[in-house]
Write a protein that holds these residues in place. Structure first.
Motif, PDB file in Angstrom:
ATOM      1  N   ARG A  19      45.957 -43.384  10.147  1.00  0.00           N
ATOM      2  CA  ARG A  19      45.673 -44.303   9.030  1.00  0.00           C
ATOM      3  C   ARG A  19      45.090 -43.539   7.835  1.00  0.00           C
ATOM      4  O   ARG A  19      45.342 -43.883   6.688  1.00  0.00           O
ATOM      5  CB  ARG A  19      44.703 -45.400   9.474  1.00  0.00           C
ATOM      6  CG  ARG A  19      45.294 -46.320  10.546  1.00  0.00           C
ATOM      7  CD  ARG A  19      44.220 -47.224  11.104  1.00  0.00           C
ATOM      8  NE  ARG A  19      43.090 -46.434  11.554  1.00  0.00           N
ATOM      9  CZ  ARG A  19      41.823 -46.869  11.603  1.00  0.00           C
ATOM     10  NH1 ARG A  19      41.524 -48.087  11.239  1.00  0.00           N
ATOM     11  NH2 ARG A  19      40.858 -46.078  12.030  1.00  0.00           N
ATOM     12  N   ASN A  20      44.304 -42.481   8.134  1.00  0.00           N
ATOM     13  CA  ASN A  20      43.776 -41.669   7.022  1.00  0.00           C
ATOM     14  C   ASN A  20      44.919 -40.933   6.325  1.00  0.00           C
ATOM     15  O   ASN A  20      44.928 -40.802   5.103  1.00  0.00           O
ATOM     16  CB  ASN A  20      42.751 -40.654   7.542  1.00  0.00           C
ATOM     17  CG  ASN A  20      41.440 -41.329   7.894  1.00  0.00           C
ATOM     18  OD1 ASN A  20      40.899 -42.096   7.101  1.00  0.00           O
ATOM     19  ND2 ASN A  20      40.940 -41.073   9.092  1.00  0.00           N
ATOM     20  N   ARG A  21      45.883 -40.442   7.122  1.00  0.00           N
ATOM     21  CA  ARG A  21      47.024 -39.737   6.508  1.00  0.00           C
ATOM     22  C   ARG A  21      47.863 -40.706   5.674  1.00  0.00           C
ATOM     23  O   ARG A  21      48.382 -40.343   4.620  1.00  0.00           O
ATOM     24  CB  ARG A  21      47.849 -39.039   7.588  1.00  0.00           C
ATOM     25  CG  ARG A  21      47.108 -37.833   8.165  1.00  0.00           C
ATOM     26  CD  ARG A  21      48.014 -36.916   8.944  1.00  0.00           C
ATOM     27  NE  ARG A  21      48.420 -37.500  10.212  1.00  0.00           N
ATOM     28  CZ  ARG A  21      47.648 -37.503  11.299  1.00  0.00           C
ATOM     29  NH1 ARG A  21      46.451 -36.969  11.273  1.00  0.00           N
ATOM     30  NH2 ARG A  21      48.077 -38.056  12.414  1.00  0.00           N
ATOM     31  N   LEU A  22      47.971 -41.952   6.145  1.00  0.00           N
ATOM     32  CA  LEU A  22      48.707 -42.944   5.350  1.00  0.00           C
ATOM     33  C   LEU A  22      47.939 -43.227   4.047  1.00  0.00           C
ATOM     34  O   LEU A  22      48.553 -43.342   2.979  1.00  0.00           O
ATOM     35  CB  LEU A  22      48.913 -44.232   6.153  1.00  0.00           C
ATOM     36  CG  LEU A  22      49.684 -45.341   5.432  1.00  0.00           C
ATOM     37  CD1 LEU A  22      51.117 -44.888   5.097  1.00  0.00           C
ATOM     38  CD2 LEU A  22      49.744 -46.626   6.274  1.00  0.00           C
ATOM     39  N   GLY A  23      46.621 -43.316   4.140  1.00  0.00           N
ATOM     40  CA  GLY A  23      45.807 -43.531   2.934  1.00  0.00           C
ATOM     41  C   GLY A  23      46.001 -42.390   1.940  1.00  0.00           C
ATOM     42  O   GLY A  23      46.123 -42.614   0.722  1.00  0.00           O
ATOM     43  N   ASP A  24      46.051 -41.146   2.445  1.00  0.00           N
ATOM     44  CA  ASP A  24      46.287 -39.992   1.554  1.00  0.00           C
ATOM     45  C   ASP A  24      47.669 -40.105   0.900  1.00  0.00           C
ATOM     46  O   ASP A  24      47.846 -39.785  -0.271  1.00  0.00           O
ATOM     47  CB  ASP A  24      46.202 -38.675   2.343  1.00  0.00           C
ATOM     48  CG  ASP A  24      44.765 -38.348   2.761  1.00  0.00           C
ATOM     49  OD1 ASP A  24      43.830 -38.939   2.173  1.00  0.00           O
ATOM     50  OD2 ASP A  24      44.593 -37.537   3.691  1.00  0.00           O
ATOM     51  N   LEU A  25      48.633 -40.555   1.700  1.00  0.00           N
ATOM     52  CA  LEU A  25      49.994 -40.723   1.170  1.00  0.00           C
ATOM     53  C   LEU A  25      50.008 -41.785   0.062  1.00  0.00           C
ATOM     54  O   LEU A  25      50.647 -41.597  -0.979  1.00  0.00           O
ATOM     55  CB  LEU A  25      50.907 -41.125   2.338  1.00  0.00           C
ATOM     56  CG  LEU A  25      52.400 -41.284   2.090  1.00  0.00           C
ATOM     57  CD1 LEU A  25      53.013 -40.007   1.524  1.00  0.00           C
ATOM     58  CD2 LEU A  25      53.107 -41.667   3.402  1.00  0.00           C
TER      59      LEU A  25
ATOM     60  N   ASN B 133      40.287 -43.509  -4.098  1.00  0.00           N
ATOM     61  CA  ASN B 133      39.618 -43.765  -2.814  1.00  0.00           C
ATOM     62  C   ASN B 133      39.909 -45.165  -2.301  1.00  0.00           C
ATOM     63  O   ASN B 133      39.970 -45.382  -1.095  1.00  0.00           O
ATOM     64  CB  ASN B 133      38.105 -43.538  -2.942  1.00  0.00           C
ATOM     65  CG  ASN B 133      37.794 -42.056  -2.876  1.00  0.00           C
ATOM     66  OD1 ASN B 133      38.579 -41.265  -2.345  1.00  0.00           O
ATOM     67  ND2 ASN B 133      36.665 -41.661  -3.445  1.00  0.00           N
ATOM     68  N   ARG B 134      40.126 -46.100  -3.227  1.00  0.00           N
ATOM     69  CA  ARG B 134      40.498 -47.460  -2.780  1.00  0.00           C
ATOM     70  C   ARG B 134      41.846 -47.424  -2.064  1.00  0.00           C
ATOM     71  O   ARG B 134      42.034 -48.044  -1.032  1.00  0.00           O
ATOM     72  CB  ARG B 134      40.549 -48.424  -3.965  1.00  0.00           C
ATOM     73  CG  ARG B 134      39.200 -49.094  -4.234  1.00  0.00           C
ATOM     74  CD  ARG B 134      39.355 -50.411  -4.989  1.00  0.00           C
ATOM     75  NE  ARG B 134      40.014 -50.249  -6.281  1.00  0.00           N
ATOM     76  CZ  ARG B 134      39.414 -49.788  -7.377  1.00  0.00           C
ATOM     77  NH1 ARG B 134      38.139 -49.434  -7.332  1.00  0.00           N
ATOM     78  NH2 ARG B 134      40.073 -49.669  -8.517  1.00  0.00           N
ATOM     79  N   TYR B 135      42.784 -46.637  -2.623  1.00  0.00           N
ATOM     80  CA  TYR B 135      44.089 -46.507  -1.957  1.00  0.00           C
ATOM     81  C   TYR B 135      43.931 -45.815  -0.605  1.00  0.00           C
ATOM     82  O   TYR B 135      44.535 -46.211   0.386  1.00  0.00           O
ATOM     83  CB  TYR B 135      45.077 -45.732  -2.840  1.00  0.00           C
ATOM     84  CG  TYR B 135      45.684 -46.624  -3.899  1.00  0.00           C
ATOM     85  CD1 TYR B 135      46.787 -47.419  -3.611  1.00  0.00           C
ATOM     86  CD2 TYR B 135      45.138 -46.701  -5.178  1.00  0.00           C
ATOM     87  CE1 TYR B 135      47.334 -48.256  -4.567  1.00  0.00           C
ATOM     88  CE2 TYR B 135      45.672 -47.541  -6.144  1.00  0.00           C
ATOM     89  CZ  TYR B 135      46.770 -48.317  -5.826  1.00  0.00           C
ATOM     90  OH  TYR B 135      47.315 -49.159  -6.763  1.00  0.00           O
ATOM     91  N   ARG B 136      43.094 -44.755  -0.585  1.00  0.00           N
ATOM     92  CA  ARG B 136      42.899 -44.021   0.683  1.00  0.00           C
ATOM     93  C   ARG B 136      42.331 -44.945   1.762  1.00  0.00           C
ATOM     94  O   ARG B 136      42.643 -44.805   2.943  1.00  0.00           O
ATOM     95  CB  ARG B 136      41.939 -42.842   0.471  1.00  0.00           C
ATOM     96  CG  ARG B 136      42.538 -41.742  -0.358  1.00  0.00           C
ATOM     97  CD  ARG B 136      41.687 -40.463  -0.354  1.00  0.00           C
ATOM     98  NE  ARG B 136      42.299 -39.466  -1.221  1.00  0.00           N
ATOM     99  CZ  ARG B 136      41.850 -39.170  -2.454  1.00  0.00           C
ATOM    100  NH1 ARG B 136      40.761 -39.730  -2.935  1.00  0.00           N
ATOM    101  NH2 ARG B 136      42.500 -38.281  -3.188  1.00  0.00           N
ATOM    102  N   GLY B 137      41.501 -45.903   1.323  1.00  0.00           N
ATOM    103  CA  GLY B 137      40.839 -46.777   2.302  1.00  0.00           C
ATOM    104  C   GLY B 137      41.688 -47.951   2.767  1.00  0.00           C
ATOM    105  O   GLY B 137      41.355 -48.600   3.760  1.00  0.00           O
ATOM    106  N   MET B 138      42.789 -48.200   2.087  1.00  0.00           N
ATOM    107  CA  MET B 138      43.568 -49.417   2.425  1.00  0.00           C
ATOM    108  C   MET B 138      43.976 -49.486   3.905  1.00  0.00           C
ATOM    109  O   MET B 138      43.776 -50.511   4.551  1.00  0.00           O
ATOM    110  CB  MET B 138      44.795 -49.530   1.523  1.00  0.00           C
ATOM    111  CG  MET B 138      44.460 -50.032   0.140  1.00  0.00           C
ATOM    112  SD  MET B 138      45.943 -50.029  -0.890  1.00  0.00           S
ATOM    113  CE  MET B 138      45.263 -50.748  -2.372  1.00  0.00           C
ATOM    114  N   PRO B 139      44.533 -48.411   4.460  1.00  0.00           N
ATOM    115  CA  PRO B 139      44.976 -48.528   5.860  1.00  0.00           C
ATOM    116  C   PRO B 139      43.822 -48.646   6.855  1.00  0.00           C
ATOM    117  O   PRO B 139      44.053 -48.951   8.028  1.00  0.00           O
ATOM    118  CB  PRO B 139      45.754 -47.221   6.100  1.00  0.00           C
ATOM    119  CG  PRO B 139      46.089 -46.716   4.743  1.00  0.00           C
ATOM    120  CD  PRO B 139      44.967 -47.140   3.859  1.00  0.00           C
ATOM    121  N   LEU B 140      42.597 -48.434   6.379  1.00  0.00           N
ATOM    122  CA  LEU B 140      41.450 -48.526   7.298  1.00  0.00           C
ATOM    123  C   LEU B 140      40.959 -49.969   7.434  1.00  0.00           C
ATOM    124  O   LEU B 140      39.964 -50.222   8.101  1.00  0.00           O
ATOM    125  CB  LEU B 140      40.314 -47.620   6.811  1.00  0.00           C
ATOM    126  CG  LEU B 140      40.715 -46.153   6.630  1.00  0.00           C
ATOM    127  CD1 LEU B 140      39.549 -45.338   6.096  1.00  0.00           C
ATOM    128  CD2 LEU B 140      41.215 -45.558   7.948  1.00  0.00           C
TER     129      LEU B 140
END
Ligand SMILES: Cc1cc2nc3c(=O)[nH]c(=O)nc-3n(C[C@H](O)[C@H](O)[C@H](O)COP(=O)(O)O)c2cc1C
Length: 185
Positions: A55-61, A79-86
């Protein structure tokens, strides 16, 4: 859960936490997905689970994709985008594999994936889990599709977020059947 509750009372849950579904619960969810109506038995779908650190890798993507379009985006916004999958322990990416067919247009194949997605939502709810289908522009970004390994003929139609609901479960207003149903005579 009785049939009325399973069919009529389902709600989406934006607030989800651990634990995620067990393997057994996921298996039932995917069995339900694969029973979606499917013209010509084309099986125009594929599902990708994203759990744990993935999920962190998806957030980075997500962040890389949005940054490729908006170079001046603030670190907070990224960071909001990075946190979305979490926002949930497990995500299911919904992939439509529509193909050219002389009788079955693309829209029918997308509808089939939509029906599979609804079965996933019901399968989750009926097992006491929370779920929510989310898209947003990021779901349609080509970098997200290629990062998830989609082929050129495949289309990402969003993510179903799955987990344990927290907070009060919202009751939706009951819609009047008469507002949406009429008889043609
Ligand atoms: C294809 C699709 C995409 C959606 N994308 C989002 C989204 O990105 N964000 C969001 O808040 N709700 C989104 N929704 C709506 C929620 O999944 C949900 O249906 C809505 O909040 C209503 O809740 P209910 O299912 O309990 O009626 C989407 C629904 C569909 C069908």
């Amino acid at each position: 859960m009785d049939i009325k509750e399973a069919l009529v009372d389902r709600v989406s849950n934006p607030a989800l936490t651990e634990p995620g579904p067990t393997e057994k619960q996921l298996e039932l969810i995917f069995k339900a997905a694969l029973r979606a109506p499917d013209h010509g038995r084309l099986r125009p779908w594929r599902f990708i689970t994203i759990k744990g650190d993935a999920r962190n890798r998806l957030g980075d993507l997500f962040a890389e994709a949005v940054l490729s379009d908006q170079k001046d985006l603030s670190e907070d916004a990224l960071n909001r985008y990075r946190g979305m999958p979490l926002r949930a322990p497990v995500l299911i990416a919904l992939v439509c594999k529509a193909r050219q067919h002389p009788k079955i247009p693309e829209i029918e194949q997308q509808l089939s994936l939509g029906a599979a997605a609804q079965n996933i939502l019901h399968g989750a709810y009926a097992q006491g889990m929370g779920a929510m289908w989310r898209t947003g522009a990021i779901s349609y970004h080509p970098m997200v599709a290629s990062g998830l390994g989609l082929e050129a003929n495949e289309q990402l139609l969003g993510f179903i977020y799955l987990g344990t609901p927290y907070g009060a479960r919202k009751k939706r207003p009951e819609l009047s059947i008469d507002d949406f149903v009429s008889a043609w005579e």
